[in-house]
Design a protein around this motif. Structure first.
Motif, PDB file in Angstrom:
ATOM      1  N   LEU A 245       0.809  -1.211   0.000  1.00 15.44           N
ATOM      2  CA  LEU A 245       0.000   0.000   0.000  1.00 15.44           C
ATOM      3  C   LEU A 245       0.847   1.267   0.000  1.00 15.44           C
ATOM      4  O   LEU A 245       0.547   2.225  -0.714  1.00 15.44           O
ATOM      5  CB  LEU A 245      -0.926  -0.016   1.211  1.00 15.44           C
ATOM      6  N   ASP A 246       1.912   1.311   0.793  1.00 16.87           N
ATOM      7  CA  ASP A 246       2.748   2.509   0.844  1.00 16.87           C
ATOM      8  C   ASP A 246       3.328   2.842  -0.520  1.00 16.87           C
ATOM      9  O   ASP A 246       3.350   4.004  -0.940  1.00 16.87           O
ATOM     10  CB  ASP A 246       3.881   2.333   1.857  1.00 16.87           C
ATOM     11  N   ALA A 247       3.811   1.805  -1.224  1.00 11.19           N
ATOM     12  CA  ALA A 247       4.386   2.038  -2.551  1.00 11.19           C
ATOM     13  C   ALA A 247       3.311   2.499  -3.533  1.00 11.19           C
ATOM     14  O   ALA A 247       3.559   3.374  -4.375  1.00 11.19           O
ATOM     15  CB  ALA A 247       5.047   0.757  -3.065  1.00 11.19           C
ATOM     16  N   VAL A 248       2.126   1.930  -3.439  1.00  6.29           N
ATOM     17  CA  VAL A 248       1.022   2.331  -4.313  1.00  6.29           C
ATOM     18  C   VAL A 248       0.678   3.794  -4.085  1.00  6.29           C
ATOM     19  O   VAL A 248       0.501   4.574  -5.033  1.00  6.29           O
ATOM     20  CB  VAL A 248      -0.217   1.448  -4.063  1.00  6.29           C
ATOM     21  N   GLU A 249       0.586   4.199  -2.822  1.00  6.14           N
ATOM     22  CA  GLU A 249       0.218   5.585  -2.529  1.00  6.14           C
ATOM     23  C   GLU A 249       1.314   6.568  -2.930  1.00  6.14           C
ATOM     24  O   GLU A 249       1.022   7.674  -3.399  1.00  6.14           O
ATOM     25  CB  GLU A 249      -0.123   5.727  -1.050  1.00  6.14           C
ATOM     26  N   ARG A 250       2.569   6.189  -2.747  1.00  8.64           N
ATOM     27  CA  ARG A 250       3.653   7.074  -3.184  1.00  8.64           C
ATOM     28  C   ARG A 250       3.590   7.292  -4.691  1.00  8.64           C
ATOM     29  O   ARG A 250       3.730   8.411  -5.182  1.00  8.64           O
ATOM     30  CB  ARG A 250       5.020   6.491  -2.791  1.00  8.64           C
ATOM     31  N   ARG A 251       3.377   6.198  -5.422  1.00 10.87           N
ATOM     32  CA  ARG A 251       3.284   6.302  -6.869  1.00 10.87           C
ATOM     33  C   ARG A 251       2.039   7.101  -7.272  1.00 10.87           C
ATOM     34  O   ARG A 251       2.084   7.906  -8.211  1.00 10.87           O
ATOM     35  CB  ARG A 251       3.228   4.894  -7.475  1.00 10.87           C
ATOM     36  N   GLY A 252       0.936   6.910  -6.557  1.00 13.00           N
ATOM     37  CA  GLY A 252      -0.285   7.658  -6.853  1.00 13.00           C
ATOM     38  C   GLY A 252      -0.105   9.151  -6.647  1.00 13.00           C
ATOM     39  O   GLY A 252      -0.554   9.958  -7.465  1.00 13.00           O
ATOM     40  N   ARG A 253       0.561   9.544  -5.557  1.00 17.96           N
ATOM     41  CA  ARG A 253       0.794  10.966  -5.295  1.00 17.96           C
ATOM     42  C   ARG A 253       1.730  11.572  -6.340  1.00 17.96           C
ATOM     43  O   ARG A 253       1.543  12.712  -6.781  1.00 17.96           O
ATOM     44  CB  ARG A 253       1.354  11.162  -3.884  1.00 17.96           C
ATOM     45  N   THR A 254       2.764  10.799  -6.738  1.00 22.53           N
ATOM     46  CA  THR A 254       3.681  11.275  -7.775  1.00 22.53           C
ATOM     47  C   THR A 254       2.931  11.492  -9.087  1.00 22.53           C
ATOM     48  O   THR A 254       3.128  12.501  -9.775  1.00 22.53           O
ATOM     49  CB  THR A 254       4.822  10.264  -7.989  1.00 22.53           C
ATOM     50  N   LEU A 255       2.068  10.545  -9.428  1.00 23.34           N
ATOM     51  CA  LEU A 255       1.289  10.650 -10.657  1.00 23.34           C
ATOM     52  C   LEU A 255       0.364  11.856 -10.605  1.00 23.34           C
ATOM     53  O   LEU A 255       0.220  12.594 -11.590  1.00 23.34           O
ATOM     54  CB  LEU A 255       0.476   9.371 -10.858  1.00 23.34           C
ATOM     55  N   ARG A 256      -0.245  12.112  -9.452  1.00 23.01           N
ATOM     56  CA  ARG A 256      -1.124  13.274  -9.283  1.00 23.01           C
ATOM     57  C   ARG A 256      -0.345  14.579  -9.493  1.00 23.01           C
ATOM     58  O   ARG A 256      -0.805  15.474 -10.204  1.00 23.01           O
ATOM     59  CB  ARG A 256      -1.745  13.263  -7.889  1.00 23.01           C
ATOM     60  N   ARG A 257       0.825  14.682  -8.870  1.00 22.11           N
ATOM     61  CA  ARG A 257       1.622  15.909  -9.002  1.00 22.11           C
ATOM     62  C   ARG A 257       2.068  16.124 -10.444  1.00 22.11           C
ATOM     63  O   ARG A 257       2.058  17.251 -10.949  1.00 22.11           O
ATOM     64  CB  ARG A 257       2.836  15.846  -8.076  1.00 22.11           C
ATOM     65  N   ARG A 258       2.454  15.051 -11.106  1.00 20.28           N
ATOM     66  CA  ARG A 258       2.910  15.174 -12.496  1.00 20.28           C
ATOM     67  C   ARG A 258       1.769  15.661 -13.384  1.00 20.28           C
ATOM     68  O   ARG A 258       1.957  16.548 -14.216  1.00 20.28           O
ATOM     69  CB  ARG A 258       3.420  13.815 -12.978  1.00 20.28           C
ATOM     70  N   ARG A 259       0.591  15.088 -13.214  1.00 18.10           N
ATOM     71  CA  ARG A 259      -0.557  15.511 -14.013  1.00 18.10           C
ATOM     72  C   ARG A 259      -0.949  16.952 -13.703  1.00 18.10           C
ATOM     73  O   ARG A 259      -1.332  17.702 -14.597  1.00 18.10           O
ATOM     74  CB  ARG A 259      -1.739  14.576 -13.747  1.00 18.10           C
ATOM     75  N   ARG A 260      -0.849  17.315 -12.430  1.00 18.25           N
ATOM     76  CA  ARG A 260      -1.197  18.687 -12.054  1.00 18.25           C
ATOM     77  C   ARG A 260      -0.298  19.684 -12.782  1.00 18.25           C
ATOM     78  O   ARG A 260      -0.766  20.699 -13.297  1.00 18.25           O
ATOM     79  CB  ARG A 260      -1.057  18.867 -10.542  1.00 18.25           C
ATOM     80  N   GLY A 261       1.001  19.381 -12.827  1.00 19.01           N
ATOM     81  CA  GLY A 261       1.913  20.297 -13.507  1.00 19.01           C
ATOM     82  C   GLY A 261       1.606  20.424 -14.984  1.00 19.01           C
ATOM     83  O   GLY A 261       1.583  21.527 -15.536  1.00 19.01           O
ATOM     84  N   VAL A 262       1.350  19.306 -15.654  1.00 17.29           N
ATOM     85  CA  VAL A 262       1.063  19.341 -17.091  1.00 17.29           C
ATOM     86  C   VAL A 262      -0.242  20.074 -17.375  1.00 17.29           C
ATOM     87  O   VAL A 262      -0.314  20.958 -18.233  1.00 17.29           O
ATOM     88  CB  VAL A 262       1.004  17.910 -17.662  1.00 17.29           C
ATOM     89  N   VAL A 263      -1.302  19.714 -16.632  1.00 16.13           N
ATOM     90  CA  VAL A 263      -2.606  20.309 -16.907  1.00 16.13           C
ATOM     91  C   VAL A 263      -2.622  21.787 -16.555  1.00 16.13           C
ATOM     92  O   VAL A 263      -3.238  22.603 -17.253  1.00 16.13           O
ATOM     93  CB  VAL A 263      -3.708  19.540 -16.146  1.00 16.13           C
ATOM     94  N   MET A 264      -1.971  22.154 -15.460  1.00 12.17           N
ATOM     95  CA  MET A 264      -1.933  23.567 -15.090  1.00 12.17           C
ATOM     96  C   MET A 264      -1.236  24.394 -16.172  1.00 12.17           C
ATOM     97  O   MET A 264      -1.654  25.505 -16.494  1.00 12.17           O
ATOM     98  CB  MET A 264      -1.211  23.749 -13.761  1.00 12.17           C
TER      99      MET A 264
END
Length: 366
Positions: A171-190
């Motif tokens: 779970l910890d690895a899944v959540e770390r990857r999920g947060r990284t993916l969220r931040r990356r998408r936020r930067g691109v979309v913004m």
């Protein structure tokens, strides 16, 4: 903003056994629908799905999580199947069950979904689902009851229900990857939206002074049973949605005007049901609205999830139940809400009928 971990973690732990079993059934031998398939591929499918779920967790309606998780699982499976298609050739292509047919068979005869639910999940018509089911079942012997028993027997294998961490998707690895993916998408979309909407998106602030709220408090969650205010209007009748925004309908679609962008237009699409969403900058805030179309039943409630807010929208429609209409949020959308929703691909919009049944889901930003 509350951390999403406790809610996501509880769902992931509770839903993992079923998710793993479905993933194994999807990856089974095309000539043996009861086969549990490749363990490594199924495990990777579960991992990718949970990372996506974690990245999008804030925008997934809490009373509709299972649908979104199933859709992500199947989308990831079909995406992988397209990649593998050019690398392997069935020994008898005329007898092979296609990836889409297998997905329909698993959803129909293992998950127990109705054809209409599968159509919403796959983004196709019920007729297409019926065709995939019929052709796939023919390849598998033509006996639906026997197929269900084979699925059940495979799922009962004791090795398929195990603690979370044994599947190499901690779970910890899944959540770390999920947060990284969220931040990356936020930067691109913004970056994209800064170009599209200009300085107002990047530097704007504040909220509307309009009427209405999600539940009478900031950041609250609307009651699940709240019905949308529904207004039947005449063609061309102006509606003051919020101060500064007028909306009106004609036979050809939705029209609206804001101080910054007057006389905008969006027509309903044909084909399968859908619902859209878009923000318009008005007086330092953001007006959120959209168009639903292709519905077979009149909407009773439109629920919009934006970041940590759940909003019950207002519905405008023309007389005669044309199957399309407009929804809008009677509350402001702040700059912080807008930025947060960018990371999740925009708001999630769910339309319910009078019985509480989901008739269409959609969102993003049109």
């Amino acid at each position: 903003m509350p951390h999403p971990r406790p809610d996501f973690a509880a769902y992931a732990h509770a839903g993992l056994p079923g998710l793993v079993t479905t993933a194994h059934l999807l990856h089974g031998d095309p000539d043996d629908p009861g086969d549990l398939g490749n363990s490594r591929e199924a495990t990777e499918l579960v991992r990718r799905t949970l990372v996506e779920v974690c990245a999008r967790w804030r925008r997934i309606p809490r009373d509709d999580v299972d649908f979104y998780v199933r859709r992500l699982l199947v989308e990831e499976y079909l995406r992988g199947a397209r990649t593998r298609r050019g690398k392997t050739v069935p020994h008898d292509a005329s007898r092979a069950v296609s990836a889409r047919q297998r997905a329909v068979l698993v959803l129909l005869h293992w998950e127990g979904l109705r054809e209409a639910e599968i159509a919403q999940l796959l983004g196709c018509s019920t007729g297409a689902v019926r065709s995939h089911a019929r052709r796939g079942l023919t390849v598998c012997g033509g006996d639906a009851e026997r197929l269900r028993k084979r699925f059940a027997a495979a799922a009962a294998a004791p090795a398929e229900v195990a603690p979370f961490d044994t599947f190499d998707v901690p779970l910890d690895a899944v959540e770390r990857r999920g947060r990284t993916l969220r931040r990356r998408r936020r930067g691109v979309v913004m970056a994209v939206w800064a170009l599209l909407l200009g300085p107002a998106v990047v530097f704007g602030a504040g909220r509307f002074m309009g009427a209405g709220s999600t539940d009478g408090s900031d950041g609250g969650v609307a009651a699940a049973t709240a019905q949308s205010p529904i207004r039947i209007v005449a063609p061309g009748e102006r509606v003051d949605a919020v101060p500064g925004v007028q909306v009106w309908l004609t036979a050809d679609g939705k029209h609206w005007s804001t101080p910054e962008r007057p006389n905008q237009f969006l027509g309903p699409e044909g084909g399968k049901p859908g619902v859209s969403a878009r923000p318009d900058h008005v007086r330092g805030g953001y007006f959120l609205s959209g168009l639903y179309h292709g519905l077979s039943a009149d909407p009773a409630r439109v629920e919009v999830t934006v970041a940590d807010h759940r909003i019950t929208g207002t519905v405008l429609t023309l007389a005669g139940s044309p199957g399309w209409g407009v929804w809008y949020a009677p509350t402001s959308l702040s700059l912080a809400d807008l930025k947060s929703s960018f990371a999740d691909g925009g708001p999630a919009v769910t339309v319910y009928d009078a019985s509480g049944k989901v008739v269409v889901r959609g969102g993003g930003y049109a």
